[in-house]
Structures are given as C-alpha cells and as structure tokens.
Design an enzyme around this catalytic site. Structure first.
Site, PDB file in Angstrom:
ATOM      1  N   TYR A  88       0.828  -1.210   0.000  1.00 32.76           N
ATOM      2  CA  TYR A  88       0.000   0.000   0.000  1.00 32.76           C
ATOM      3  C   TYR A  88       0.870   1.271   0.000  1.00 32.76           C
ATOM      4  CZ  TYR A  88      -3.501   3.389   1.295  1.00 32.76           C
ATOM      5  OH  TYR A  88      -4.305   4.503   1.303  1.00 32.76           O
ATOM      6  N   ASP A 142      -9.460   0.881  -8.937  1.00 33.67           N
ATOM      7  CA  ASP A 142      -8.293   1.716  -8.698  1.00 33.67           C
ATOM      8  C   ASP A 142      -6.909   1.057  -8.700  1.00 33.67           C
ATOM      9  OD1 ASP A 142      -7.681   4.300  -8.770  1.00 33.67           O
ATOM     10  OD2 ASP A 142      -8.219   4.784  -6.721  1.00 33.67           O
ATOM     11  N   HIS A 166      -9.210   5.489 -10.895  1.00 25.99           N
ATOM     12  CA  HIS A 166      -9.632   6.803 -10.374  1.00 25.99           C
ATOM     13  C   HIS A 166      -8.578   7.878 -10.550  1.00 25.99           C
ATOM     14  CE1 HIS A 166     -13.440   5.614  -8.387  1.00 25.99           C
ATOM     15  NE2 HIS A 166     -12.896   4.424  -8.508  1.00 25.99           N
ATOM     16  N   ARG A 321      -0.936  10.073   3.971  1.00 30.14           N
ATOM     17  CA  ARG A 321       0.325   9.349   3.724  1.00 30.14           C
ATOM     18  C   ARG A 321       1.518   9.951   4.477  1.00 30.14           C
ATOM     19  NH1 ARG A 321      -1.184   8.991  -2.707  1.00 30.14           N
ATOM     20  NH2 ARG A 321      -3.285   8.291  -2.260  1.00 30.14           N
ATOM     21  N   ASP A 382      -4.690  15.646 -11.519  1.00 32.10           N
ATOM     22  CA  ASP A 382      -5.767  15.084 -10.715  1.00 32.10           C
ATOM     23  C   ASP A 382      -6.665  14.263 -11.630  1.00 32.10           C
ATOM     24  OD1 ASP A 382      -7.275  14.645  -8.468  1.00 32.10           O
ATOM     25  OD2 ASP A 382      -7.408  16.755  -7.913  1.00 32.10           O
ATOM     26  N   ALA A 388     -14.388  20.120  -6.732  1.00 29.21           N
ATOM     27  CA  ALA A 388     -14.932  21.119  -7.653  1.00 29.21           C
ATOM     28  C   ALA A 388     -16.432  20.881  -7.859  1.00 29.21           C
ATOM     29  CB  ALA A 388     -14.199  21.041  -8.987  1.00 29.21           C
ATOM     30  N   GLU A 390     -18.458  19.205  -5.829  1.00 28.75           N
ATOM     31  CA  GLU A 390     -19.188  19.386  -4.566  1.00 28.75           C
ATOM     32  C   GLU A 390     -19.429  20.879  -4.293  1.00 28.75           C
ATOM     33  OE1 GLU A 390     -17.133  15.354  -2.698  1.00 28.75           O
ATOM     34  OE2 GLU A 390     -16.632  17.288  -1.834  1.00 28.75           O
ATOM     35  N   TYR A 509      -2.964 -13.728 -47.895  1.00 31.90           N
ATOM     36  CA  TYR A 509      -1.668 -14.106 -47.325  1.00 31.90           C
ATOM     37  C   TYR A 509      -1.358 -13.376 -46.008  1.00 31.90           C
ATOM     38  CZ  TYR A 509       3.131 -15.486 -46.842  1.00 31.90           C
ATOM     39  OH  TYR A 509       4.290 -15.999 -46.327  1.00 31.90           O
ATOM     40  N   ASP A 689      -8.217 -11.270 -43.921  1.00 28.59           N
ATOM     41  CA  ASP A 689      -8.269 -10.497 -42.683  1.00 28.59           C
ATOM     42  C   ASP A 689      -8.603  -9.029 -42.871  1.00 28.59           C
ATOM     43  OD1 ASP A 689      -5.641  -9.995 -43.855  1.00 28.59           O
ATOM     44  OD2 ASP A 689      -5.324  -8.823 -42.037  1.00 28.59           O
TER      45      ASP A 689
HETATM   46  C1  GDG Z   1      -9.034  10.277  -6.057  1.00 24.36           C
HETATM   47  C2  GDG Z   1      -8.395  10.978  -7.265  1.00 24.36           C
HETATM   48  C3  GDG Z   1     -10.679  11.492  -8.120  1.00 24.36           C
HETATM   49  C4  GDG Z   1     -11.833  16.350   1.622  1.00 24.36           C
HETATM   50  N1  GDG Z   1     -11.612  16.917   2.800  1.00 24.36           N
HETATM   51  C5  GDG Z   1     -12.575  16.521   3.640  1.00 24.36           C
HETATM   52  C6  GDG Z   1     -13.427  15.692   2.935  1.00 24.36           C
HETATM   53  N2  GDG Z   1     -12.948  15.589   1.684  1.00 24.36           N
HETATM   54  C7  GDG Z   1     -13.561  14.811   0.603  1.00 24.36           C
HETATM   55  C8  GDG Z   1     -14.116  15.694  -0.468  1.00 24.36           C
HETATM   56  C9  GDG Z   1     -14.062  14.796  -1.680  1.00 24.36           C
HETATM   57  C10 GDG Z   1     -12.887  13.869  -1.387  1.00 24.36           C
HETATM   58  O1  GDG Z   1     -12.576  14.024  -0.011  1.00 24.36           O
HETATM   59  C11 GDG Z   1     -11.657  14.233  -2.196  1.00 24.36           C
HETATM   60  O2  GDG Z   1     -11.856  13.770  -3.494  1.00 24.36           O
HETATM   61  P1  GDG Z   1     -11.009  14.258  -4.737  1.00 24.36           P
HETATM   62  O3  GDG Z   1     -11.673  13.786  -5.967  1.00 24.36           O
HETATM   63  O4  GDG Z   1     -10.932  15.740  -4.698  1.00 24.36           O
HETATM   64  O5  GDG Z   1      -9.531  13.693  -4.550  1.00 24.36           O
HETATM   65  P2  GDG Z   1      -8.770  12.291  -4.098  1.00 24.36           P
HETATM   66  O6  GDG Z   1      -8.973  12.000  -2.669  1.00 24.36           O
HETATM   67  O7  GDG Z   1      -7.358  12.493  -4.479  1.00 24.36           O
HETATM   68  O8  GDG Z   1      -9.435  11.127  -4.967  1.00 24.36           O
HETATM   69  C12 GDG Z   1      -9.301  12.083  -7.755  1.00 24.36           C
HETATM   70  C13 GDG Z   1     -11.228  10.659  -6.977  1.00 24.36           C
HETATM   71  O9  GDG Z   1     -10.278   9.681  -6.544  1.00 24.36           O
HETATM   72  C14 GDG Z   1     -12.499   9.941  -7.405  1.00 24.36           C
HETATM   73  O10 GDG Z   1     -12.312   9.126  -8.493  1.00 24.36           O
HETATM   74  O11 GDG Z   1     -11.560  12.563  -8.360  1.00 24.36           O
HETATM   75  O12 GDG Z   1      -8.747  12.688  -8.891  1.00 24.36           O
HETATM   76  O13 GDG Z   1      -7.123  11.503  -6.916  1.00 24.36           O
HETATM   77  O14 GDG Z   1     -15.223  14.029  -1.793  1.00 24.36           O
HETATM   78  O15 GDG Z   1     -15.406  16.083  -0.100  1.00 24.36           O
HETATM   79  N3  GDG Z   1     -14.527  15.141   3.475  1.00 24.36           N
HETATM   80  C15 GDG Z   1     -14.791  15.441   4.779  1.00 24.36           C
HETATM   81  N4  GDG Z   1     -13.957  16.206   5.524  1.00 24.36           N
HETATM   82  C16 GDG Z   1     -12.878  16.772   5.002  1.00 24.36           C
HETATM   83  O16 GDG Z   1     -12.153  17.476   5.707  1.00 24.36           O
HETATM   84  N5  GDG Z   1     -15.871  14.920   5.354  1.00 24.36           N
END
Ligand code: GDG
Length: 736
Positions: A88, A142, A166, A321, A382, A388, A390, A509, A689
């Site tokens: 991991y 993933d 992802h 991490r 990313d 973005a 949300e 051929y 083919d």
């Molecule tokens: C990977 C890919 C891809 C963040 N801080 C808090 C919190 N969050 C939640 C956000 C959002 C999530 O964490 C972060 O998602 P992202 O998409 O921005 O980024 P990664 O964690 O890197 O995710 C990324 C994703 O997978 C999905 O496929 O979009 O590119 O790197 O949902 O809301 N949630 C709470 N407290 C926090 O302080 N509760």
C-alpha cells in the site's frame, strides 16, 4: 442481471474499537455512496481491506471484525504490517501514484514492493474467487488493484470483470519507464470493460497497449486472445442532492443550532460587507499543487493590495500518507508558506490564510462550500477532483466562481470555470482577481450551466452507466463469439468439405496465413505453412489459390516450390497451375508519375514509412512508423488522394497499415469470381483479414464459406481470431 461484487482496497466502513467491542462506521465518501447503491441492488459483496493491521489483532478480534462486516455484505482481505508497508505505502503510493501523476522524480522502484504488490493483489483476487460464481460480475477499483482483473479472469473466465481507474493514466513516454509496465497492462487487460475518468487517459492507455503488446484495436475495443476488451471514459460524479440539500439545511439552521465554524464564518463577514472567502480543499498531496496555490495567493495580495484585509484563503489540508518522506517535506513547505504569507500580509485583525490541517465533519465541509465566494482548485495532476463538483452542488444561491486547473480531469466538464495552468502563479493570481471581481449575473449564468451538467451526471448515473456497459460488453463478446467457428460449426464445414467433389479454397496471405511483420519482406512462409498448403494441395479435389495484394515477383519466388494458384495485386494478375501469368483486366500505369510525388512527401514527413511500387499499383506502407502519427498521416493522405484519383479512374484501398492506389475496377472479389467461372465447384471457401478481402466475402457465390480473421466488422459468415487459428483450421481440413 446476476450478482455484482465490488472490489476496492478499502471497505466502505471504518472500524473503531469501543469498550464493548468493535463498531462499524459507514464511510460517506463518494465512491462508497455510489457503489453501495450498486452492490446492494445486485446482491453482491464488497471485497476489501478493513483498514486494520492484521498483526495488531488477535484471532478473536479479527473474527469479530470479519463477522460484523460479513453482516453488511463485506468480505475482508487481511493486510499485515509488511503488506501495508510494501503493497500500500510502497508500490501503490510510492511507485504507481507518483508515476501516474507525472512525478517521475519521486518514483521508488524497490523490487520487494513489487513482489508484495503481486502477492497482495493475488490475495484480493483469491477472495473474489471465493465469493463469486460463473456468470457473476465483478467491478474492481483503482490503482492498488491493477493486477486483479487478470487474476480473476484467468481462473474464472465466466465472470465478467470491470475495472475503473480513479487516477490519471499517464502517456506512454512516462508509463514506459516502469520496469513492470507489461505486467500492469496485462493485469488490466483481464477486464472486459476498462473505465477512465476522461478520454485523455483512455487514449494514453490504448497507446500503451498498442505499443507494448501490438494487440489489434478497433476504435475503443481491444482484441485480446479470444476476448474483446472495451475501453471507455466515465467522468465520475457526486451525490448532487446530498450536497445541495445539506447546503439548504445549513442555511435554515437557527443561530443556536449552527456549528462553531459556521458562527466564526458569519462573524468574519459581519466585520465588513466587502469581505470575501476563497476556499482550498484537498488531501495534503504533492499532486494537488498546494505550494503553488499559496504562492499565487501571496502574489495576488502583492499585486492587488486593495484586497489585503478583505480576502481570506481558507485552506483545508487533510493529512495523508504521513509516513512517506515526500509528504513530510510537503507538510513542512506548506507550514512555512502559510507562516510567510500570514507574516507578510497579516495584521491584528486580518489573517490572510486560515489553515486547517485535519479532516472536518461533513457538515463543516458544506458550510465552507456554502460560505466561500471562490473555489481555488489548482492540482498539478488530478484524475477527476470531486471537490470542484461538490462546491458547485452546494451553491444554492448560484453565485460563486470556480478557478480550476486544466490538469484536473474535471476541467473537461467545467468549461464555465476560469481555467488556469497550475504552475503559472501569475495566471492564478490574475484568475483569482477576475473571480473576485466577476459580476453576480455572470457568476449565476456560469453556475447555472455547471449545476445542470453536474447534477445530470451524478455518481448514481455514473455507476449505472458503467454497469450497463458491462452488460453490453457481454453482448459485443457474444456477437463476436457467434461468428466464431465453434466445434459444431466446424463439424458442418467438415461434412460439406468431405462430401464435396471439387473445392476452391481462396486464401489471403498477410494477416491470414502469416502474421504481420514490421518489415514486409520478412513475412515469407515458414515450414509449418508449407506443410499445411502441401497437405491441402495433395488432395486432388482441392484447387488452392493464394489471393493477395502483394506483387507477383514476391509470391512467385516464395511459392516457387509448390503447385499453387496465385492471384496478385488484389486481382490484377493471375497464375493458374501450369500456365503463364495473365492480367485479369486491362490496366495502365500512366497515372503513377502523378501520384508518386504525393506519397513521397508523406514518406519524408513520416519516418519509418515507405513506398512499394507494384506492377499496377503504388503502396504507402506505415507499419514501421510511429503508430499514432501515422494513423493521422494516413487520414491526411487518403483525403489528399481522394481529390486526385477521381479523374484518373483509380481506387484507394486502405488495408492494414497500408494505403494502396491502384486502377479502378479491380478487386479480389472480381478476380476470385473470374477464377471460378466455367468450373463447377461444390465447396467454396475464402479466408482473409482485411478490408480488401471483404470484396471476396461480398461477391463470391452465397454458398461460399467466408471467414474473417480478427474482430472487425465483416460481411463474412464466420470469424477466426488469429493466424494460428487459421492454420489450425486448415490443418484440420487437410488432416495434418
Ligand atoms: C481520487 C483521485 C478522483 C476532503 N476533505 C474533507 C473531505 N474531503 C472529501 C471531499 C471529496 C474527497 O474528499 C476528495 O476527493 P477528490 O476527488 O478531490 O480527490 P482524491 O482524494 O485524491 O481522490 C481524484 C477521486 O479519486 C475519485 O475518483 O476525483 O482525482 O485523486 O469528496 O469532499 N470530506 C470530509 N472532511 C474533510 O475534511 N468529510
């Protein structure tokens, strides 16, 4: 649909130890929300790691956790201390993560991590194999589990496997660095459907497959052995209503009900009507561009002093991490930058950056989305970026501006955001200024479009689209298999063959009797092929003809030692056994001096391509050229030739990695028909083919057993998957 199981590194629950035992806490993350709707609906399991180090648990504790999770439809995969370290934190987060995000300088190539990665992937796959039956569907998620699809497919081919990545899939130039690149792609190709967030990642993946494996690819379908693997883009969405409703609920709370954070935010705005908030939320990860963002904010305050005192950046950095050195260095850098900006531009009642280094509860998150005028999202890379989306979903007032990195997958869906290059600090500073001074009406217009789009493609739509496509892939594979020569079909063909008194066998051929070679001159027949042809020819009921686009000199030389009929240059030349070469149609070459310079220009600009001059045609070969460039060039060349050939009565034929210009009115269909006229054959077969063979399939008498090699669309009645399969088929007919 049969059962659908989810496989991800983590299960959708976290486990906390209480005095009276363990307790499960449901994850509220986007993936968990979306997937829960899927695996519960289809009665499947969620297979993953509980998040607990198995070395720290007694046997009884581990069983208690397993039982609790089992009740929720989860099957656990245990990970020990060293697994976590090497699979991991090691291979997943120190090798794949930096490489796939283009941080090649951070990639750790420790072979022991790779070994553990393989072992743990196998453990996940074994757990899947334990719980699933033939006919079930499995959706793997993933980069931690890249090898799992093939590990499932090789053991249970009857299980349909989907895989979604992802994070970005990097370009070939970056991916090729990895010593285990073949193994990773091979692992992914075990899936029947491979999903990426955006088309760019899909095309990078296809390019790696093409270059590393040379599999046949038609549009977004890869032909792997006897299977078709479909690749597509599915931009992951969010639970839109959850954010939108939570945002409304936050606004409706009475003063007493509001959270401490909410109260603080309101106090901030009360200090002055000009006050503005800019929001930054991510895991503290080097891919997110946090230092550059902070520096840009400093530049903004420097260039626009009128905003000092009234604009604050709220920076939420979720710890991530922390054991990995690069993350520790990043943490120090961010701490220092925050200190520097606050020191330089702050005052007694103004703190430019409010910095939270922790995760906040969901309610606080929504409060932040709700209160901030600008979302500043500037990752260096990313996969998607859900923050973005949300933010957009939480803006019930329809005001607010998104400043967004063009390196985030989400930027493809957010044309109304202000897009920036995340390295360009001046550009970000100016974008921020633009966002903060944007008229309300413009903000609302942009936000309205964004909301409509993000709402439509929610996490639920995303998940159901993927699942529906998994079902459709089964149909594509079925259609492919329907034309495949099964045992029963073979028996029927064999019966007809045995009964027949006079048989005509037309064999293309290249790509049919022999595999393609980078150098076409290397494609000469080997001993096995001679044995097959000789066995067929030995039966005097058979008339065997090689029907090819090649020139007559080459085929004459290669087949000098066996008594076989030859049709060359797609039907210009015919040599019947014991006879001389004859042309089947009257043709001339007057056009060649006009066309040759066009082809030469393409050779000059497309390294590796070359021209072949046949007796009655000119061919541009691009098999040895760079694949993607030459595909584009081939289209350009065809366009250019189309403008020229009409008045010259020429035809352009697009074969496999060749474009051939030849006299019109000649093709393999016409030639084969001319060959059989006046003869009474009671068994006819044609195998080929490529595109040029379709003429035979369409024009030969309808009782002909037409067989296409490969997976592309065809008029042939049957398909064989490869040259080996053709040879196997002919060996059976010839009884060798
Ligand atoms: C990977 C890919 C891809 C963040 N801080 C808090 C919190 N969050 C939640 C956000 C959002 C999530 O964490 C972060 O998602 P992202 O998409 O921005 O980024 P990664 O964690 O890197 O995710 C990324 C994703 O997978 C999905 O496929 O979009 O590119 O790197 O949902 O809301 N949630 C709470 N407290 C926090 O302080 N509760």
């Amino acid at each position: 649909m049969s059962r659908l199981h989810i496989v991800a590194n983590r299960l959708p629950y976290s486990i906390v130890k209480q005095e009276d035992g363990f307790q499960l806490i449901e994850s509220v993350g986007g993936l968990a929300t979306g997937m829960k709707s899927v695996y519960t609906e289809y009665g499947g399991k969620w297979i993953g790691w509980s998040g607990h180090n198995s070395d720290d648990l007694t046997y009884e504790e581990a069983s208690e956790i397993d039982d609790l999770l089992e009740e929720k439809g989860c099957a656990t995969v245990p990970l020990s201390d060293s697994d976590i370290l090497e699979y991991y934190e090691g291979f997943s987060n120190k090798t794949i993560w930096p490489l796939f995000h283009y941080f090649t300088q951070y990639v750790d190539y420790a072979p022991e991590n790779w070994e553990t990665f393989k072992r743990v992937n196998q453990r996940f796959a074994d757990r899947v194999l334990d719980v699933c039956d033939d006919g079930d569907t499995v959706w793997v998620h993933d980069y931690q589990l890249l090898l799992v699809p093939e590990m499932i497919k090789s053991k249970k081919p009857g299980v349909t496997v989907g895989f979604f990545l992802h994070i970005p899939f990097p370009s070939y130039e970056v991916f090729r660095i990895l010593p285990w690149r073949m193994e990773l792609i091979n692992g992914m190709l075990g899936a029947d459907l491979l999903g990426f967030h955006i088309y760019d990642y899909e095309r990078h993946f296809l390019s790696c497959v093409r270059r590393l494996f040379g599999h046949e690819i038609a549009l977004n379908q890869i032909h792997v052995d006897e299977r078709i693997v479909k690749v597509d883009a599915y931009p992951m969405g969010i639970d839109y209503d959850k954010f939108s409703n939570a945002s409304t609920a936050v606004m409706q709370k009475t003063v007493h009900e509001r959270s401490e954070l909410h109260k603080e935010l309101e106090k901030y705005f009360l200090m002055s009507p000009d006050r503005r908030l800019v929001l930054s939320i991510d895991r503290l990860d080097y891919s997110k561009g946090i230092p550059q963002r902070l520096k840009s904010f400093g530049k903004f305050l420097d260039k626009h002093p009128e905003f000092r005192g009234s604009v604050t950046l709220i920076m939420l950095a979720v710890p991530s991490r922390g054991h990995v050195e690069e993350y520790q260095i990043l943490k120090r850098e961010v701490d220092e930058l925050v200190g520097k900006i606050n020191g330089e531009y702050g005052s007694v009642n103004y703190t430019p950056v409010w910095y939270f280094y922790r995760a906040l509860p969901f309610e606080n998150l929504v409060e932040l989305y709700n209160s901030c005028d600008v979302a500043l999202i500037t990752p260096l890379r990313d996969g998607m970026n859900l923050v973005a989306k949300e933010y957009v979903a939480s803006r019930n007032t329809q005001t607010g501006v998104v400043v967004l990195s063009e390196m985030a997958g989400v930027s493809k869906e957010m044309g109304e955001a202000i897009t920036i290059n995340p390295i360009n600090e001046d550009e970000i500073a100016e974008a921020l200024h633009r966002a903060l001074t944007m008229p309300k009406q413009e903000q609302q217009e942009r936000m309205k479009h964004l909301q409509n789009r993000i709402k439509r493609y929610s996490i639920f739509k995303w998940a159901s689209d993927f699942v529906n496509d998994l079902e459709k892939v089964k149909l594509i594979q079925k259609a492919y298999l329907a034309k495949k020569i099964s045992k029963t079909v073979y028996k029927e063909i064999d019966t007809k063959y045995t009964k027949a008194k006079k048989r005509a066998i037309f064999l293309d051929y290249d790509g049919t009797l022999t595999s393609f070679h980078k150098d076409p001159q290397e494609a000469y027949p080997n001993e096995e092929l001679f044995d097959i042809l000789e066995a067929l020819i030995a039966d005097e009921k058979n008339t065997v003809t090689i029907i090819s686009g090649r020139d007559k000199e080459t085929l004459e030389k290669w087949f000098a030692d066996i008594p076989i009929n030859l049709i060359c240059e797609h039907g210009v030349w015919l040599r019947k056994l014991g006879e001389d070469w004859q042309t089947l149609t009257q043709v001339n070459n007057d056009w060649m001096p006009m066309i040759r310079p066009v082809l030469e220009r393409f050779v000059d600009r497309t390294p590796g391509s070359f021209i072949e001059e046949k007796n009655y045609s000119l061919v541009w070969h691009y098999r040895k050229a760079e694949p993607e460039q030459s595909e584009i060039r081939a289209k350009e060349l065809t366009d250019e030739l189309l403008g020229l050939v009409g008045s010259l009565h020429l035809e352009i034929m697009e074969g496999s990695k060749v474009i051939e210009v030849k006299n019109g009115g000649i093709n393999k269909g016409i030639a084969a028909n001319q060959f059989i006229q006046n003869e009474k054959y009671d068994f006819l077969t044609a195998i080929g083919d490529d595109w040029t063979d379709e003429y035979m399939f369409k024009e030969l008498p309808k009782e002909t057993i037409t067989i296409k090699v490969g997976m592309n669309r065809t008029a042939a009645a049957y398909k064989l998957e490869s040259v080996e399969a053709v040879r196997g088929f002919l060996k059976k007919l010839g009884e060798i």
